[in-house]
Design an enzyme around this catalytic site. Structure first.
Site, short mmCIF file in Angstrom:
data_model
loop_
_atom_site.label_atom_id
_atom_site.label_comp_id
_atom_site.label_asym_id
_atom_site.label_seq_id
_atom_site.Cartn_x
_atom_site.Cartn_y
_atom_site.Cartn_z
N HIS A 8 0.87 -1.19 0.00
CA HIS A 8 0.00 0.00 0.00
C HIS A 8 0.90 1.23 0.00
O HIS A 8 1.41 1.64 1.04
CB HIS A 8 -0.90 0.01 1.23
N HIS A 10 1.67 5.30 -1.73
CA HIS A 10 1.35 6.49 -2.53
C HIS A 10 2.65 7.08 -3.07
O HIS A 10 3.52 7.47 -2.30
CB HIS A 10 0.63 7.53 -1.67
N LEU A 11 2.74 7.16 -4.39
CA LEU A 11 3.92 7.76 -5.03
C LEU A 11 3.62 9.12 -5.66
O LEU A 11 4.54 9.80 -6.10
CB LEU A 11 4.48 6.82 -6.10
N ARG A 12 2.34 9.49 -5.75
CA ARG A 12 1.95 10.72 -6.42
C ARG A 12 2.43 10.70 -7.89
O ARG A 12 2.53 9.65 -8.49
CB ARG A 12 2.47 11.95 -5.68
N ASN A 36 -5.06 7.15 -6.55
CA ASN A 36 -5.82 8.38 -6.29
C ASN A 36 -5.06 9.64 -6.71
O ASN A 36 -4.76 10.53 -5.90
CB ASN A 36 -6.25 8.47 -4.82
N LYS A 98 -8.98 -0.46 -6.28
CA LYS A 98 -9.07 0.23 -4.99
C LYS A 98 -10.43 0.87 -4.79
O LYS A 98 -10.91 1.64 -5.63
CB LYS A 98 -7.98 1.30 -4.89
N HIS A 136 -10.53 0.91 1.34
CA HIS A 136 -10.37 1.89 2.40
C HIS A 136 -11.57 1.71 3.32
O HIS A 136 -12.69 2.11 2.99
CB HIS A 136 -10.33 3.31 1.84
N HIS A 174 -4.90 -0.60 5.62
CA HIS A 174 -4.53 0.19 6.80
C HIS A 174 -5.50 -0.04 7.96
O HIS A 174 -6.16 0.87 8.43
CB HIS A 174 -4.34 1.67 6.49
N LEU A 219 -5.49 9.31 7.72
CA LEU A 219 -6.80 8.66 7.67
C LEU A 219 -6.62 7.24 7.16
O LEU A 219 -5.99 7.06 6.11
CB LEU A 219 -7.75 9.45 6.74
N ASP A 247 1.24 2.70 3.54
CA ASP A 247 0.38 3.85 3.30
C ASP A 247 1.18 5.14 3.36
O ASP A 247 0.65 6.20 3.73
CB ASP A 247 -0.80 3.89 4.28
N HIS A 251 3.07 14.67 1.54
CA HIS A 251 2.43 15.97 1.37
C HIS A 251 3.46 17.05 1.69
O HIS A 251 4.23 16.91 2.66
CB HIS A 251 1.25 16.14 2.33
N ALA A 263 -4.31 14.81 5.23
CA ALA A 263 -4.11 13.57 5.98
C ALA A 263 -3.05 12.72 5.28
O ALA A 263 -3.06 12.58 4.07
CB ALA A 263 -5.41 12.79 6.08
#
Length: 348
Positions: A8, A10-12, A36, A98, A136, A174, A219, A247, A251, A263
């Site tokens: 899980h 996030h790489l953007r 996302n 997802k 989620h 998560h 979150l 996760d 940011h 978050a």
């Protein structure tokens, strides 16, 4: 230990992707990449294009070809066609779909509003072809207390889903509560859960230690101590249903430190040191390899990695900030010292 995977992540995209991808590649051989983005990754074509951008960012970061494999996902919407699931499965690069309940977290505005009401045909094809649904697990009903939204999700969404599609592979992502642990441990059918390092190491007091601490805000939010202990017991148990998912969510500092901050906790740089710290806290370092390197591949039907990762018990200081494109990101545990660090470059 066998080289781990992150189930899980996030790489953007764009310059942020290029800033963070090396932190994951220096530890993990593979990662499930969250879809996302803006706009979200809703088609197989989108996933293939995003994968190409990740591979280009890896090369630009000096990561050897083949050293890190992004496992792509699709973003489920109320209108995802069943045929798109077939294309995704046939692609060989999409490994999950997802579910973001609409409004649940970062960039979830296009998420699902009624899972069984709007997505039955899509879910049926996923069940037939074995493509996992990555959930989620929170309701977004404003009448439900923020700290109860995972438990209510089990009752309102997870149980009806499992009754309707008992053979569907499901990952409860998560996980944060003792109710979630009990459900995943006892439920029938192919179900598993990822657990983050921050939910293993911290309870909700960390959000308010010495003042409001936005870099501990994620979150699902951190919960009470009894929930943290339940997660730690599950992660360090002999159950193959629990495995590693950071996760990690970058940011910019300014997006976290404002009147309505984002978050997400950035843990990629020190992920394995954080997990080792959590496992050692209960004397279960012997279970870290199964949790980090074996249980996830087994659930996804993939082979375990052949390479290795070495951790050594030497203190390492976590920087107060790290570069993030033209800004900076504050990592989890910034300014603190962890008792573990990577000892050497992982083997392929």
């Amino acid at each position: 230990m066998t080289r781990p995977d992150d189930w899980h992540l996030h790489l953007r995209d764009g310059v942020v992707l290029r800033s963070v991808v090396g932190d994951s590649a220096r530890q993990f051989a593979r990662a499930i990449i969250m879809p996302n983005l803006k706009p979200p990754v809703t088609s197989t074509a989108d996933a293939l294009a995003y994968r190409d951008r990740i591979l280009a960012a890896l090369a630009a970061s000096g990561v050897p070809e083949g050293a890190f494999t992004p496992l792509m996902t699709l973003y489920l919407t109320d209108k995802t066609p069943a045929d798109e699931i077939r294309r995704a499965q046939a692609s060989g690069v999409v490994h999950g779909v997802k579910l973001y309940p609409a409004g649940a977290t970062t960039n979830s505005d296009s998420g699902v509003t009624d899972l069984l009401g709007n997505c039955r045909a899509t879910l049926a094809v996923m069940q037939d072809c074995g493509l996992p649904l990555l959930m989620h697990g929170e309701v977004t009903d404003p009448d439900v207390d923020l700290f109860d939204r995972e438990a209510v999700f089990i009752e309102r969404v997870m149980q009806p889903l499992r009754a309707a599609f008992p053979a569907l592979k499901v990952v409860f992502e998560h996980l944060t509560t003792e109710q979630g642990v009990a459900y995943v441990r006892e439920a029938d059918g192919p179900i598993a859960a990822t657990i983050t390092a921050h939910h293993l190491l911290y309870n909700r007091n960390a959000l308010f230690k010495g003042g409001l601490r936005p870099h501990w805000y994620c979150l699902p939010v951190l919960k009470r101590e009894r929930h943290r202990l339940a997660l730690l017991a599950a992660a360090t148990s002999d159950s193959p249903r629990f495995f590693l998912g950071t996760d990690s969510a970058p940011h910019p500092r300014g997006a976290k430190e404002q009147d309505c901050g984002c978050a997400g906790c950035y843990t990629a740089r020190h992920a394995m040191a954080l997990y080792a710290t959590a496992f050692e806290s209960v004397g279960r370092l012997d279970r870290l390899e199964a949790f980090a390197s074996l249980n996830g591949p087994a659930f996804y039907g993939l082979p375990a990695n052949t390479g290795t990762l070495t951790l050594e018990r030497v203190a390492e200081h976590v920087p107060t900030a790290l570069p993030l494109a033209d800004a900076e990101v504050v990592p989890l545990a910034a300014g603190e010292s962890l008792p573990w660090r990577l000892a050497e470059t992982p083997t392929a």
